[in-house]
Design a protein around this motif. Structure first.
Motif, mmCIF file in Angstrom:
data_model
loop_
_atom_site.group_PDB
_atom_site.id
_atom_site.type_symbol
_atom_site.label_atom_id
_atom_site.label_comp_id
_atom_site.label_asym_id
_atom_site.label_seq_id
_atom_site.Cartn_x
_atom_site.Cartn_y
_atom_site.Cartn_z
ATOM 1 N N ARG A 100 0.864 -1.181 0.000
ATOM 2 C CA ARG A 100 0.000 0.000 0.000
ATOM 3 C C ARG A 100 0.895 1.223 0.000
ATOM 4 N N GLU A 101 0.361 2.337 -0.463
ATOM 5 C CA GLU A 101 1.155 3.558 -0.520
ATOM 6 C C GLU A 101 1.672 3.972 0.851
ATOM 7 N N SER A 102 0.904 3.712 1.877
ATOM 8 C CA SER A 102 1.317 4.098 3.228
ATOM 9 C C SER A 102 2.497 3.266 3.737
ATOM 10 N N ALA A 103 2.723 2.086 3.172
ATOM 11 C CA ALA A 103 3.799 1.207 3.644
ATOM 12 C C ALA A 103 5.055 1.282 2.780
ATOM 13 N N GLU A 104 4.977 1.945 1.645
ATOM 14 C CA GLU A 104 6.129 1.995 0.739
ATOM 15 C C GLU A 104 7.325 2.679 1.397
ATOM 16 N N GLN A 105 7.105 3.817 2.016
ATOM 17 C CA GLN A 105 8.198 4.550 2.643
ATOM 18 C C GLN A 105 8.784 3.762 3.814
ATOM 19 N N ASN A 106 7.956 3.082 4.540
ATOM 20 C CA ASN A 106 8.425 2.264 5.650
ATOM 21 C C ASN A 106 9.366 1.167 5.148
ATOM 22 N N PHE A 107 9.025 0.528 4.043
ATOM 23 C CA PHE A 107 9.888 -0.499 3.459
ATOM 24 C C PHE A 107 11.189 0.124 2.957
ATOM 25 N N MET A 108 11.106 1.323 2.391
ATOM 26 C CA MET A 108 12.288 1.991 1.838
ATOM 27 C C MET A 108 13.266 2.418 2.941
ATOM 28 N N TYR A 109 12.806 2.484 4.181
ATOM 29 C CA TYR A 109 13.687 2.779 5.304
ATOM 30 C C TYR A 109 14.322 1.520 5.873
ATOM 31 N N GLY A 110 14.064 0.369 5.264
ATOM 32 C CA GLY A 110 14.706 -0.865 5.685
ATOM 33 C C GLY A 110 13.902 -1.707 6.651
ATOM 34 N N PHE A 134 6.885 -4.750 -4.804
ATOM 35 C CA PHE A 134 6.443 -3.722 -5.741
ATOM 36 C C PHE A 134 5.628 -2.666 -5.021
ATOM 37 N N SER A 135 5.627 -1.465 -5.577
ATOM 38 C CA SER A 135 4.756 -0.410 -5.066
ATOM 39 C C SER A 135 3.349 -0.665 -5.596
ATOM 40 N N SER A 136 2.408 0.151 -5.175
ATOM 41 C CA SER A 136 1.037 0.001 -5.649
ATOM 42 C C SER A 136 0.918 0.347 -7.136
ATOM 43 N N LYS A 137 1.938 1.022 -7.677
ATOM 44 C CA LYS A 137 1.955 1.402 -9.095
ATOM 45 C C LYS A 137 2.869 0.500 -9.919
ATOM 46 N N ASP A 138 3.153 -0.693 -9.426
ATOM 47 C CA ASP A 138 3.981 -1.705 -10.099
ATOM 48 C C ASP A 138 5.428 -1.268 -10.347
ATOM 49 N N ILE A 139 5.975 -0.490 -9.461
ATOM 50 C CA ILE A 139 7.387 -0.118 -9.536
ATOM 51 C C ILE A 139 8.146 -1.031 -8.572
ATOM 52 N N PRO A 140 9.178 -1.752 -9.051
ATOM 53 C CA PRO A 140 9.916 -2.634 -8.146
ATOM 54 C C PRO A 140 10.699 -1.828 -7.110
ATOM 55 N N LEU A 141 10.516 -2.176 -5.841
ATOM 56 C CA LEU A 141 11.150 -1.444 -4.743
ATOM 57 C C LEU A 141 12.298 -2.199 -4.096
ATOM 58 N N GLY A 142 12.282 -3.534 -4.164
ATOM 59 C CA GLY A 142 13.351 -4.284 -3.526
ATOM 60 C C GLY A 142 13.079 -5.763 -3.431
ATOM 61 N N PHE A 143 13.899 -6.421 -2.601
ATOM 62 C CA PHE A 143 13.826 -7.858 -2.383
ATOM 63 C C PHE A 143 13.341 -8.145 -0.978
ATOM 64 N N GLY A 144 12.689 -9.272 -0.844
ATOM 65 C CA GLY A 144 12.263 -9.723 0.469
ATOM 66 C C GLY A 144 12.148 -11.227 0.491
ATOM 67 N N VAL A 145 11.858 -11.767 1.662
ATOM 68 C CA VAL A 145 11.615 -13.197 1.850
ATOM 69 C C VAL A 145 10.278 -13.320 2.555
ATOM 70 N N SER A 146 9.413 -14.172 2.037
ATOM 71 C CA SER A 146 8.083 -14.306 2.629
ATOM 72 C C SER A 146 8.178 -14.927 4.016
ATOM 73 N N ALA A 147 7.528 -14.300 4.964
ATOM 74 C CA ALA A 147 7.505 -14.813 6.334
ATOM 75 C C ALA A 147 6.342 -15.773 6.520
ATOM 76 N N PHE A 164 10.030 -10.398 5.070
ATOM 77 C CA PHE A 164 11.264 -9.926 5.684
ATOM 78 C C PHE A 164 12.038 -9.087 4.672
ATOM 79 N N HIS A 165 12.526 -7.953 5.100
ATOM 80 C CA HIS A 165 13.282 -7.038 4.246
ATOM 81 C C HIS A 165 14.656 -7.627 3.930
ATOM 82 N N GLN A 166 15.058 -7.583 2.658
ATOM 83 C CA GLN A 166 16.396 -8.010 2.248
ATOM 84 C C GLN A 166 17.188 -6.836 1.673
ATOM 85 N N ALA A 167 16.597 -6.123 0.717
ATOM 86 C CA ALA A 167 17.260 -4.978 0.094
ATOM 87 C C ALA A 167 16.185 -4.088 -0.523
ATOM 88 N N ASP A 168 16.478 -2.798 -0.613
ATOM 89 C CA ASP A 168 15.517 -1.867 -1.230
ATOM 90 C C ASP A 168 16.267 -0.749 -1.928
#
Length: 180
Positions: A100-110, A134-147, A164-168
Motif C-alpha cells: 500500500r502507498e502508506s507502507a512503501e516509505q516504511n519499506f524503503m527505510y529498511g 512492488f509499489s502500488s503502481k507496479d514499480i519494483p522497490l526491492g527484495f524480500g523473503v516471505s515470512a 522480511f526485508h532483504q534490500a531496497d
C-alpha cells in the motif's frame, strides 16, 4: 575478473532460483547476446560475454568492475543480492508482493512488511520464498523473503510480518556516506 568456480556458481544459482525459479537460463541467454557471471574480489558481476572478451586483454588488477554488480559473497561464505540486480530479476520473478502507498516509505527505510501494509501477494507463494516487492503502481522497490505463505497471510493479524526485508532502492541514499 575470473569465472565462478563450481561452489560459487551453485551458491549464486541457488539464490537466483529462490527469486526467479527456472528462468536463470533466460537471464544468461538473452536475445541481445549471451551473458555470464564473473567474480572480482568478493563481488559477483553480470556481464555480456562479448564485453568480457574485450576485457580479457586488460590486466586483472586494472579492472575495477565490469557489467552490473549482482551481489557479494560474505566472509561467512553466503551470497547476498545487491539492489542493482533488481532491474534484471523483476521481469522473471515468480513471487511478488505489492505494498500500500502508506507502507512503501516504511519499506524503503529498511523495515519489514506488515500485513497492514500489504496490498496483495501472488498466489501460491510458499513460506520463506524470495519475493520482489512492488509499489502500488507496479514499480519494483526491492527484495524480500516471505515470512508466511499466501494462505497464512489471509488469516494473519494486521501487525504480523509477512515479508522480511532483504534490500531496497533506498539503500543508495542510506549508504551514501560509506560510498564516498
Amino acid at each position: 575478473m575470473r569465472p565462478l568456480d563450481q561452489k560459487e556458481t551453485l551458491m549464486v544459482f541457488n539464490k537466483l532460483k529462490n527469486y526467479i525459479g527456472g528462468n536463470i537460463r533466460v537471464l544468461l541467454e538473452r536475445p541481445d547476446g549471451l551473458y555470464c557471471f564473473r567474480l572480482q574480489r568478493d563481488r559477483i558481476y553480470y556481464v555480456k560475454e562479448s564485453i568480457m572478451k574485450f576485457a580479457a586483454n586488460l590486466p586483472r588488477d586494472s579492472v575495477m568492475s565490469l557489467g552490473v554488480c549482482f551481489g557479494k559473497i560474505t566472509k561467512g561464505g553466503r551470497f547476498l543480492l545487491h539492489i542493482t540486480a533488481l532491474e534484471f530479476l523483476h521481469p522473471y520473478c515468480m513471487n511478488k508482493v505489492w505494498l500500500r502507498e502508506s507502507a512503501e516509505q516504511n519499506f524503503m527505510y529498511g523495515n519489514h512488511v506488515l500485513k497492514s501494509g500489504m496490498a496483495r501477494i501472488s498466489e501460491n507463494t510458499p513460506k520463506y520464498a524470495g519475493l520482489i516487492v512492488f509499489s502500488s503502481k507496479d514499480i519494483p522497490l526491492g527484495f524480500g523473503v516471505s515470512a508466511k505463505a499466501t494462505a497464512e497471510c489471509r488469516h494473519a493479524d494486521p501487525m504480523d510480518i509477512v515479508c522480511f526485508h532483504q534490500a531496497d532502492i533506498g539503500e543508495y541514499i542510506r549508504n551514501e556516506e560509506e560510498l564516498v
